[in-house]
Design a protein around this motif. Structure first.
Motif, PDB file in Angstrom:
ATOM      1  N   GLU A 112       0.829  -1.203   0.000  1.00 15.50           N
ATOM      2  CA  GLU A 112       0.000   0.000   0.000  1.00 15.50           C
ATOM      3  C   GLU A 112       0.861   1.250   0.000  1.00 15.50           C
ATOM      4  OE1 GLU A 112      -3.487   0.251   2.572  1.00 15.50           O
ATOM      5  OE2 GLU A 112      -3.484  -1.917   2.681  1.00 15.50           O
TER       6      GLU A 112
ATOM      7  N   ILE B 138       3.243   5.899  -2.984  1.00 12.18           N
ATOM      8  CA  ILE B 138       4.384   6.680  -3.468  1.00 12.18           C
ATOM      9  C   ILE B 138       4.384   6.749  -4.991  1.00 12.18           C
ATOM     10  CG2 ILE B 138       6.902   6.604  -3.675  1.00 12.18           C
ATOM     11  CD1 ILE B 138       6.949   5.915  -0.706  1.00 12.18           C
ATOM     12  N   ILE B 139       4.015   5.634  -5.643  1.00 13.30           N
ATOM     13  CA  ILE B 139       3.924   5.667  -7.105  1.00 13.30           C
ATOM     14  C   ILE B 139       2.854   6.668  -7.540  1.00 13.30           C
ATOM     15  CG2 ILE B 139       3.214   4.328  -9.128  1.00 13.30           C
ATOM     16  CD1 ILE B 139       4.614   1.944  -7.920  1.00 13.30           C
ATOM     17  N   LEU B 140       1.797   6.791  -6.753  1.00 16.09           N
ATOM     18  CA  LEU B 140       0.729   7.736  -7.098  1.00 16.09           C
ATOM     19  C   LEU B 140       1.125   9.178  -6.793  1.00 16.09           C
ATOM     20  CD1 LEU B 140      -2.384   5.734  -5.904  1.00 16.09           C
ATOM     21  CD2 LEU B 140      -1.870   6.407  -8.235  1.00 16.09           C
ATOM     22  N   GLY B 141       2.339   9.351  -6.244  1.00 15.12           N
ATOM     23  CA  GLY B 141       2.843  10.712  -6.073  1.00 15.12           C
ATOM     24  C   GLY B 141       2.863  11.210  -4.643  1.00 15.12           C
ATOM     25  N   ALA B 142       2.507  10.385  -3.664  1.00 18.78           N
ATOM     26  CA  ALA B 142       2.476  10.846  -2.283  1.00 18.78           C
ATOM     27  C   ALA B 142       3.895  10.990  -1.736  1.00 18.78           C
ATOM     28  CB  ALA B 142       1.694   9.862  -1.423  1.00 18.78           C
TER      29      ALA B 142
ATOM     30  N   GLN C  82       3.006  12.115   3.666  1.00 25.10           N
ATOM     31  CA  GLN C  82       1.623  11.829   3.243  1.00 25.10           C
ATOM     32  C   GLN C  82       1.342  10.334   3.339  1.00 25.10           C
ATOM     33  OE1 GLN C  82       1.879  13.731  -0.609  1.00 25.10           O
ATOM     34  NE2 GLN C  82       0.361  15.265  -0.027  1.00 25.10           N
TER      35      GLN C  82
ATOM     36  N   TYR D  33      -1.615   9.198   5.684  1.00 24.15           N
ATOM     37  CA  TYR D  33      -2.860   8.733   5.060  1.00 24.15           C
ATOM     38  C   TYR D  33      -2.951   7.211   4.937  1.00 24.15           C
ATOM     39  CZ  TYR D  33      -3.637  13.598   3.747  1.00 24.15           C
ATOM     40  OH  TYR D  33      -3.838  14.939   3.785  1.00 24.15           O
ATOM     41  N   ILE D  34      -1.786   6.542   4.864  1.00 21.47           N
ATOM     42  CA  ILE D  34      -1.815   5.100   4.605  1.00 21.47           C
ATOM     43  C   ILE D  34      -1.402   4.298   5.844  1.00 21.47           C
ATOM     44  CG2 ILE D  34      -1.025   3.242   3.090  1.00 21.47           C
ATOM     45  CD1 ILE D  34      -2.594   5.507   1.674  1.00 21.47           C
TER      46      ILE D  34
ATOM     47  N   ILE E  68      10.675   7.777  -7.769  1.00 17.55           N
ATOM     48  CA  ILE E  68       9.471   7.077  -8.238  1.00 17.55           C
ATOM     49  C   ILE E  68       8.367   8.065  -8.613  1.00 17.55           C
ATOM     50  CG2 ILE E  68       7.744   5.355  -7.646  1.00 17.55           C
ATOM     51  CD1 ILE E  68       9.592   4.431  -5.409  1.00 17.55           C
ATOM     52  N   ARG E  69       8.188   9.067  -7.723  1.00 19.94           N
ATOM     53  CA  ARG E  69       7.109  10.041  -7.924  1.00 19.94           C
ATOM     54  C   ARG E  69       7.213  10.761  -9.251  1.00 19.94           C
ATOM     55  NH1 ARG E  69       7.670  10.971  -2.529  1.00 19.94           N
ATOM     56  NH2 ARG E  69       9.356  12.447  -2.762  1.00 19.94           N
TER      57      ARG E  69
ATOM     58  N   PHE F 112      -6.060   0.860  -0.817  1.00 19.87           N
ATOM     59  CA  PHE F 112      -5.959   1.412   0.535  1.00 19.87           C
ATOM     60  C   PHE F 112      -7.185   0.966   1.328  1.00 19.87           C
ATOM     61  CE2 PHE F 112      -3.963   4.832  -2.183  1.00 19.87           C
ATOM     62  CZ  PHE F 112      -2.702   4.270  -2.086  1.00 19.87           C
TER      63      PHE F 112
ATOM     64  N   PHE G 126      -6.976   9.389  -4.646  1.00 22.26           N
ATOM     65  CA  PHE G 126      -5.764   9.596  -3.852  1.00 22.26           C
ATOM     66  C   PHE G 126      -4.638  10.295  -4.627  1.00 22.26           C
ATOM     67  CE2 PHE G 126      -1.705   8.312  -1.984  1.00 22.26           C
ATOM     68  CZ  PHE G 126      -1.908   8.626  -0.661  1.00 22.26           C
ATOM     69  N   GLY G 127      -4.347   9.782  -5.822  1.00 19.60           N
ATOM     70  CA  GLY G 127      -3.248  10.332  -6.621  1.00 19.60           C
ATOM     71  C   GLY G 127      -3.439  11.805  -6.951  1.00 19.60           C
TER      72      GLY G 127
ATOM     73  N   ARG H  97      -5.374  13.916  -4.967  1.00 15.32           N
ATOM     74  CA  ARG H  97      -5.435  14.661  -3.714  1.00 15.32           C
ATOM     75  C   ARG H  97      -4.057  14.933  -3.111  1.00 15.32           C
ATOM     76  NH1 ARG H  97     -10.690  15.191  -2.580  1.00 15.32           N
ATOM     77  NH2 ARG H  97     -12.056  13.373  -2.321  1.00 15.32           N
ATOM     78  N   VAL H  98      -3.076  14.045  -3.353  1.00 19.15           N
ATOM     79  CA  VAL H  98      -1.773  14.234  -2.717  1.00 19.15           C
ATOM     80  C   VAL H  98      -0.859  15.159  -3.530  1.00 19.15           C
ATOM     81  CG1 VAL H  98      -1.792  12.044  -1.473  1.00 19.15           C
ATOM     82  CG2 VAL H  98      -0.809  12.130  -3.768  1.00 19.15           C
ATOM     83  N   ARG H  99      -1.371  15.685  -4.625  1.00 18.54           N
ATOM     84  CA  ARG H  99      -0.536  16.587  -5.422  1.00 18.54           C
ATOM     85  C   ARG H  99      -0.290  17.888  -4.666  1.00 18.54           C
ATOM     86  NH1 ARG H  99      -2.885  16.188 -11.547  1.00 18.54           N
ATOM     87  NH2 ARG H  99      -2.135  14.073 -11.937  1.00 18.54           N
TER      88      ARG H  99
ATOM     89  N   ARG I 195      -7.367   3.479 -10.320  1.00 18.59           N
ATOM     90  CA  ARG I 195      -6.540   4.309  -9.439  1.00 18.59           C
ATOM     91  C   ARG I 195      -5.214   4.652 -10.125  1.00 18.59           C
ATOM     92  NH1 ARG I 195      -4.390   1.859  -3.843  1.00 18.59           N
ATOM     93  NH2 ARG I 195      -3.173   0.653  -5.336  1.00 18.59           N
ATOM     94  N   ALA I 196      -4.623   3.657 -10.809  1.00 20.54           N
ATOM     95  CA  ALA I 196      -3.348   3.890 -11.488  1.00 20.54           C
ATOM     96  C   ALA I 196      -3.526   4.865 -12.650  1.00 20.54           C
ATOM     97  CB  ALA I 196      -2.771   2.567 -11.988  1.00 20.54           C
TER      98      ALA I 196
ATOM     99  N   VAL J 194      -3.848   9.300 -12.326  1.00 25.07           N
ATOM    100  CA  VAL J 194      -2.787  10.307 -12.396  1.00 25.07           C
ATOM    101  C   VAL J 194      -2.256  10.477 -13.823  1.00 25.07           C
ATOM    102  CG1 VAL J 194      -2.089  10.059 -10.005  1.00 25.07           C
ATOM    103  CG2 VAL J 194      -1.085   8.564 -11.703  1.00 25.07           C
TER     104      VAL J 194
END
Lengths: 293, 362
Positions: free
Chosen positions: A183, A188-192, A196, A200-201, B71-72, B86, B97-98, B100-102, B149-150, B153
């Motif tokens: 998770e 992190i791949i999603l940019g968190a 964060q 959040y996780i 990675i980001r 999650f 999520f992707g 919102r965390v921007r 979800r993937a 973004v």
């Protein structure tokens, strides 16, 4: 997924015949267990409250509202209020590092966390006396700067923190290891960012385990006797925590007051027990849900 | 997005996970990394995502070295085998999520997030599940949400790690077709890892067959199935029969059977292995004048349009059972039964030198 029992399909009445003892054996065993429990746990607990209230409410209230008693309560609360948050932060950090990362010296860190469990509390206290006492390594320096740690509040906080180190970390490590780090990787791949991800996780996933560990940690912080006894100096109204105060009263043959103060600790234990049971159910629910997602 | 991989190697202790990998992923293609467990395919995917770092070598995204890129900043979408949804968030929050965390400046406003998440949930046909939690969904639904979800973004590459591995056979087939269709609609460069050769053959534009940290063959599904580069690919892709024989001056002998082997015109009495697909074996009751291999029927599986015969060879050309697949019509015509003697002849076979038995030849 692994938790699904494979043999659950067999009909219940049939199973009962195979797996149950005869009624005679069953009741003997139950009776044995119950009498053991009453003799060693229930009876002493009742005795505490019985002795405390032996001379009535007024005496009881007077015993726990006496200035020295209040000072002991205050000190106990202070020690717990510092030790528990410290261990909360340390426990999360240590569990995060151990459960989610591979690094050199990981097993050493894991055993270090267990050290306060394996070392006698008296030894733990003596270590602090050796380091911070007047004759200790840091003694001269402390004296020069007019600081006192041993026989003062800082020593009590230190000793309390030391003995309660394992509670939260030990509770979190298996939980976080079971949950894995997928998770977090996904986040992190999603940019968190790291924070964060933690906020959040990771934290929401461990919240019940964290609460459980905190309750146990708090109970121990308030009830610790050995290590605190060594560093405290037993100065009435100044460096006495609740458990130490009980001992002093008892040694002075002031049984009613001793049991009255002890009843506060017993009450704390009962509250802890109830909270623990409630949280345990939540943890179990979360873990089983985790296994299915 | 073009992905180029140059000389990538990675060790886990003494285990070589990746051994000098070179690979180019073309823009918009759906590439399968296919191999048995431990072949390094998942490690390769994770290195591309940035979840692992390689010991040496480079990964280029559009000719830009991303080795030191966080990675980001790689803009990849990653779908995990076990979904990694999650668990403490609703389906809607998972997909959002992707976004919102921007950082505040790049973050879309609430109605925009709402619109995009709803759109994605409609794309995966699960918008009615927005308020549920992951544990309330079936495996197939969870994997579709993980994909949504993937995609939220807007990644430039989509990486899928055994995306259907944890699902049952029926759902897996449905999702396979669905993924193929989705990819045809979106044309996002995608790499997916699988150990299921049928899945790779059915879904991918190109297949990379991996074994022990190396790439054995790269090609279209047709190429790797029809022209396997080596014995490993032959045995890994689809069922295959293996016969031991010899090649000499452009001819191969398998028992009494002789076939032309022009590519071995130089060979001097070489041990060889012949691979024959079950559907490339001709089965007959009589010899018909031509040499063939004698065998008898051990087992018949006659379900569906294709009849599968398990045969035992008379000689030792084949150590294991021989499998042949014939049509139902042919099966009825021959009136085959268990224990019957038959003659088999390959319509098509591929020869490879048998290094284990040739000893000195490397």
């Amino acid at each position: 997924m692994t938790a699904v029992p494979l043999l659950q399909t067999s009909p219940a009445p049939h199973k009962a015949v195979i797996t149950q003892e005869s009624p005679w054996a069953r009741w003997t065993l139950i009776l044995l267990a119950l009498s053991f429990l009453s003799l060693f746990i229930l009876l002493p607990l009742l005795a505490v409250f019985f002795e405390a209230l032996r001379k009535g409410w007024e005496v009881y209230l007077a015993a726990i509202t006496e200035p020295d008693a209040l000072a002991a309560i205050r000190l106990t609360l202070i020690a717990a209020a510092i030790a528990v948050p410290l261990n909360l932060i340390f426990g999360i950090a240590a569990a995060w590092a151990i459960a989610k990362f591979e690094f050199r010296g990981k097993s050493i860190l894991t055993s270090l966390i267990d050290l306060p469990f394996s070392v006698s509390p008296v030894v733990a206290g003596l270590i602090y006396v050796l380091i911070f006492g007047l004759q200790g390594w840091a003694g001269p320096w402390l004296r020069e700067h007019d600081l006192s740690i041993i026989f003062a509040v800082p020593g009590i906080v230190l000793a309390t923190t030391f003995v309660t180190v394992p509670f939260i970390a030990r509770e979190l490590i298996p939980l976080m290891e079971a949950q894995g780090s997928e998770e977090e990787e996904a986040a992190i791949i999603l940019g968190a960012s790291g924070w964060q991800t933690l906020w959040y996780i990771t934290l929401p996933n461990i919240k019940w385990g964290l609460l459980y560990g905190t309750i146990l940690c708090n109970a121990r912080a308030m009830g610790e006797f050995g290590a605190v006894s060594v560093v405290s100096g037993h100065i009435r109204g100044l460096t006495n925590t609740l458990p130490l105060y009980v001992e002093i009263l008892y040694n002075e043959y002031n049984f009613v007051a001793a049991f009255a103060v002890a009843s506060l600790l017993a009450l704390l234990a009962l509250i802890t027990l109830v909270l623990k049971t409630l949280v345990e159910a939540k943890v179990a629910q979360q873990t089983s849900r985790g296994n299915h997602s | 997005m073009t992905i180029e991989i140059h000389d990538l190697s990675k060790q886990f202790g003494s285990f070589t996970a990746l051994n000098d990998i070179n690979l180019t992923v073309n823009p918009g293609e759906l590439l399968a990394l296919l191999g048995p467990s431990g072949s390094g395919k998942t490690t390769l995917l994770r290195v591309i995502a940035g979840l692992e770092t390689a010991d040496s070598g480079q990964v280029l995204f559009n000719e830009e070295d991303s080795t030191d890129k966080h990675i980001r900043d790689r803009h990849v979408g990653f779908v995990f085998q076990h979904y990694a949804l999650f668990r403490n968030m609703t389906i809607f929050e998972n997909v959002a999520f992707g976004l919102r965390v921007r950082p505040r400046k790049q973050r879309p406003n609430a109605p925009e997030i709402n619109r995009r998440v709803t759109e994605l949930l409609q794309l995966v046909q699960l918008d009615w599940l927005a308020d549920r939690y992951p544990h309330q969904l079936s495996g197939g639904q969870r994997q579709r949400i993980a994909l949504a979800r993937a995609l939220a973004v807007e990644p430039s590459v989509l990486l899928l790690d055994e995306p259907f591995g944890a699902l049952d056979a029926k759902v897996r087939k449905e999702l396979r077709a669905w993924l193929r269709k989705l990819h045809d609609d979106m044309h996002i460069t995608s790499i997916f890892v699988t150990h299921d050769q049928e899945e790779a053959l059915e879904v991918a534009d190109r297949i990379v067959v991996m074994n022990r940290g190396r790439i054995e063959q790269i090609g279209t599904p047709d190429e790797v199935y029809e022209k396997p580069a080596n014995p490993f690919v032959y045995e890994f892709l689809g069922h295959v029969n293996l016969f031991h024989g010899r090649v000499h001056h452009g001819h191969a002998w398998i028992g009494d059977l002789q076939v032309d082997a022009p590519e071995y015109s130089e060979a001097e009495d070489l041990n060889a292995i012949a691979y024959v697909r079950p559907h490339d074996l001709e089965v007959d009751r009589t010899l018909n004048g031509e040499p063939a291999l004698a065998a008898h029927i051990v087992h018949i599986l006659a379900i569906g349009p294709v009849v599968r015969l398990e045969l035992a060879g008379k000689d030792n050309q084949s150590a294991n059972s021989i499998y042949a697949e014939i049509s139902k019509e042919r099966f009825r015509e021959l009136q085959l039964a268990r224990g019957d003697q038959v003659f088999i002849k390959p319509r098509k076979l591929d020869l490879f030198p048998n290094h284990a038995q040739n000893g000195s030849i490397h």
